[in-house]
Design an enzyme around this catalytic site. Structure first.
Site, PDB file in Angstrom:
ATOM      1  N   CYS A 182      36.550 -42.229 -28.550  1.00  0.00           N
ATOM      2  CA  CYS A 182      35.421 -41.623 -29.243  1.00  0.00           C
ATOM      3  C   CYS A 182      35.779 -40.225 -29.681  1.00  0.00           C
ATOM      4  CB  CYS A 182      34.210 -41.616 -28.327  1.00  0.00           C
ATOM      5  SG  CYS A 182      33.638 -43.279 -28.075  1.00  0.00           S
ATOM      6  N   TYR A 186      50.802 -32.576 -30.635  1.00  0.00           N
ATOM      7  CA  TYR A 186      51.891 -31.859 -31.317  1.00  0.00           C
ATOM      8  C   TYR A 186      51.974 -32.177 -32.803  1.00  0.00           C
ATOM      9  CZ  TYR A 186      53.557 -32.297 -26.450  1.00  0.00           C
ATOM     10  OH  TYR A 186      53.669 -32.328 -25.087  1.00  0.00           O
TER      11      TYR A 186
HETATM   12  N1  LLP Z   1      64.688 -30.194 -18.347  1.00  0.00           N
HETATM   13  C1  LLP Z   1      63.616 -29.415 -18.240  1.00  0.00           C
HETATM   14  C2  LLP Z   1      63.639 -28.261 -17.366  1.00  0.00           C
HETATM   15  C3  LLP Z   1      62.483 -29.696 -18.998  1.00  0.00           C
HETATM   16  O1  LLP Z   1      61.430 -28.922 -18.901  1.00  0.00           O
HETATM   17  C4  LLP Z   1      62.480 -30.840 -19.849  1.00  0.00           C
HETATM   18  C5  LLP Z   1      61.296 -31.165 -20.637  1.00  0.00           C
HETATM   19  C6  LLP Z   1      63.618 -31.645 -19.891  1.00  0.00           C
HETATM   20  C7  LLP Z   1      64.719 -31.291 -19.132  1.00  0.00           C
HETATM   21  C8  LLP Z   1      63.703 -32.893 -20.729  1.00  0.00           C
HETATM   22  O2  LLP Z   1      63.517 -32.643 -22.067  1.00  0.00           O
HETATM   23  P1  LLP Z   1      63.809 -33.805 -23.133  1.00  0.00           P
HETATM   24  O3  LLP Z   1      65.271 -34.120 -23.094  1.00  0.00           O
HETATM   25  O4  LLP Z   1      63.018 -34.974 -22.722  1.00  0.00           O
HETATM   26  O5  LLP Z   1      63.358 -33.239 -24.422  1.00  0.00           O
HETATM   27  N2  LLP Z   1      55.644 -33.559 -23.693  1.00  0.00           N
HETATM   28  C9  LLP Z   1      56.530 -33.036 -24.716  1.00  0.00           C
HETATM   29  C10 LLP Z   1      57.862 -32.671 -24.148  1.00  0.00           C
HETATM   30  C11 LLP Z   1      57.766 -31.691 -23.017  1.00  0.00           C
HETATM   31  C12 LLP Z   1      59.097 -31.458 -22.419  1.00  0.00           C
HETATM   32  C13 LLP Z   1      58.979 -30.743 -21.144  1.00  0.00           C
HETATM   33  N3  LLP Z   1      60.222 -30.491 -20.542  1.00  0.00           N
HETATM   34  C14 LLP Z   1      56.668 -34.067 -25.816  1.00  0.00           C
HETATM   35  O6  LLP Z   1      56.019 -35.090 -25.745  1.00  0.00           O
HETATM   36  O7  LLP Z   1      57.373 -33.840 -26.795  1.00  0.00           O
END
Ligand code: LLP
Length: 456
Positions: free
Chosen positions: A377, A350
């Site tokens: 790598c 990202y």
């Molecule tokens: N609820 C649902 C339906 C979601 O899809 C997500 C995150 C959350 C709650 C929690 O979101 P948060 O509060 O943690 O932002 N890998 C990415 C983030 C992907 C989030 C996916 N869904 C990153 O590293 O930024």
């Protein structure tokens, strides 16, 4: 975004640099020194500040409870989950949002009450749905027309009526990275309100005898700092509840507005605080419900990053360094640590920004333009593109990267057959291993030498 008592910086509450300068210092977290932690548990290691986790979860819970009579805080397990963390959540009375059988199994292994689990996902398998219903998961959040039928038929086979929400896309642009923005029209998630899919899904769900449609859900994206996306989504969701009442003569009584609250990754950023964002969203919900003549539904939210992100610091050990002369004649110093994109893919995926600090000593050497890289790598294995580090950083020094609790260990891979790091919880001077480090044997154990089986 500031709050009177909520920690909004990138550091966990009990993190301290003794004899600190701008590069860091002698680091301890919850009274445990970085040097001792690495000696005991190896490097790199994720250090989670347990009291900080409790403080954040309680702050979100309190903000919600001070606005709504009927409410539920869920924690989004995808940010990071382990059996120990699920036990903490049970103690805190916080629900868990899971989105795979794997996450669900962690919660179940912790003896977490299934009724306080919410099951998400845009393509849950039949096995996952069966496991969820059979184990008594409180709510399944349905994401597609296929799933309405699938969940209904599995519930029927199991002789159960399953409580469901429908995931809706309110058509909101969440002002975040495209890959973590989820509520505009052109996404794989949910039923669009604008196109009429949402009302069609409501109609179909109401016809299924094995489904109990209790509410609606939307999650607009992640790492969001602005209120307008949340407010607009809330407004559109209340409108759906209003239309429902007009059409069916009764009310849908539950509304989940998702997670996505932004946190700080650098010193210049500041997390969005619960006592800032929740009252603002509550105001919209209350005003809109009043206008629509409907009762205020049970409100739930499901933050992941905001609860766990700042609790965790990754400690790395420096292995090598190298100076490169750039076109303009300046020097860039590459500092390589003993991890990289396998335990933190976020910078590569990202363009996420992080900060890093010297963690085993104070240095008053002059700053040098540096690039923090991993040991994979791959040229793109960069943890921080540009950072000033003291000139005397050398092999064996420890570096601390704060705010790595969310989507770090949970998105870790075994790229280059690297074992994934341990997670250690610290509290009041004691350290406890909660996820052990993988080792090469764990990875070798996956390789099998099976006799070929004829499948033609
Ligand atoms: N609820 C649902 C339906 C979601 O899809 C997500 C995150 C959350 C709650 C929690 O979101 P948060 O509060 O943690 O932002 N890998 C990415 C983030 C992907 C989030 C996916 N869904 C990153 O590293 O930024």
């Amino acid at each position: 975004m500031k709050s009177n008592n909520y920690p909004t910086s990138l550091f966990s509450s009990n993190l301290l640099f003794a004899k600190e300068n701008e590069f860091g210092g002698d680091l301890s977290i919850a009274g445990c020194s970085a040097q001792k932690l690495v000696k005991e548990f190896g490097s790199p290691t994720f250090i989670i500040d347990q009291d900080d986790f409790f403080l954040r979860a309680k702050a979100w819970q309190a903000a919600l409870e001070s606005e709504f009579e009927d409410c539920q805080l869920y924690y989004a397990a995808k940010a990071f989950i382990s059996i120990e963390v699920a036990k903490w959540l049970k103690e805190l009375n916080v629900g868990i949002d899971v989105c795979s059988a794997g996450e669900l199994q962690v919660a179940l292994a912790a003896k977490f009450p299934p009724a306080a689990i919410e099951f998400h996902g845009n393509n849950k398998s039949e096995d996952e749905i069966r496991l969820a219903i059979a184990s008594g998961v409180g709510t399944i959040v349905i994401d597609s027309f296929d799933e309405i039928k699938r969940v209904s038929s599995i519930a029927q086979n199991l002789g159960k009526v399953q409580k469901i929400y429908l995931r809706l896309t309110p058509g909101v642009d969440a002002h975040t990275h495209e890959f973590i923005s989820t509520a505009h029209e052109d996404v794989k998630f949910g039923f669009s309100i604008a196109s009429g899919s949402a009302s069609e899904a409501i109609e179909q769900s109401m016809l299924e005898k094995s489904l109990n449609l209790a509410g609606i859900h939307a999650h607009i994206g992640s790492q969001i700092f602005e209120l307008d996306g949340f407010s607009l989504a809330a407004e559109r969701l209340v409108e759906v509840l209003f239309t429902f009442k007009g059409k069916y003569g009764k009310e849908l009584t539950e509304l989940n507005i998702g997670g996505g609250f932004g946190i700080a990754y650098t010193k210049s950023e500041s997390a969005i605080a619960p006592d800032y964002v929740i009252p603002a969203i509550a105001k919209v919900i209350k005003t809109e419900c009043k206008k629509a003549g409907i009762s205020i539904p049970k409100i739930s939210i499901e933050p992941g990053r905001a609860i766990v992100g700042p609790t965790t610091t990754t400690i790395y050990t420096v292995g090598t360094s190298k100076n490169v002369v750039l076109d303009d004649g300046s020097i860039r110093r590459y500092i390589s640590v003993d991890g990289g994109m396998s335990e933190n893919i976020r910078p590569a995926l990202y363009g996420a920004k992080y900060s890093v600090f010297l963690a085993n000593r104070v240095s008053s050497a002059k700053p040098v333009k540096s690039r923090l890289v991993g040991k994979h790598c791959e040229t793109g294995d960069i943890l921080i593109v540009d950072v000033d580090l003291p000139e005397d950083v050398k092999a064996g020094d420890l570096l601390a990267m704060p705010a790595t609790g969310a989507y770090g260990r949970s998105m870790a891979s075994n790229y280059n057959h690297m074992p994934r790091p341990a997670v250690v919880s610290v509290q009041k001077g004691s350290a406890k291993l909660i996820v052990r480090r993988e080792n090469e044997q764990d990875l070798l154990n996956l390789d099998v030498d099976q006799a070929p089986r004829r499948l033609s």
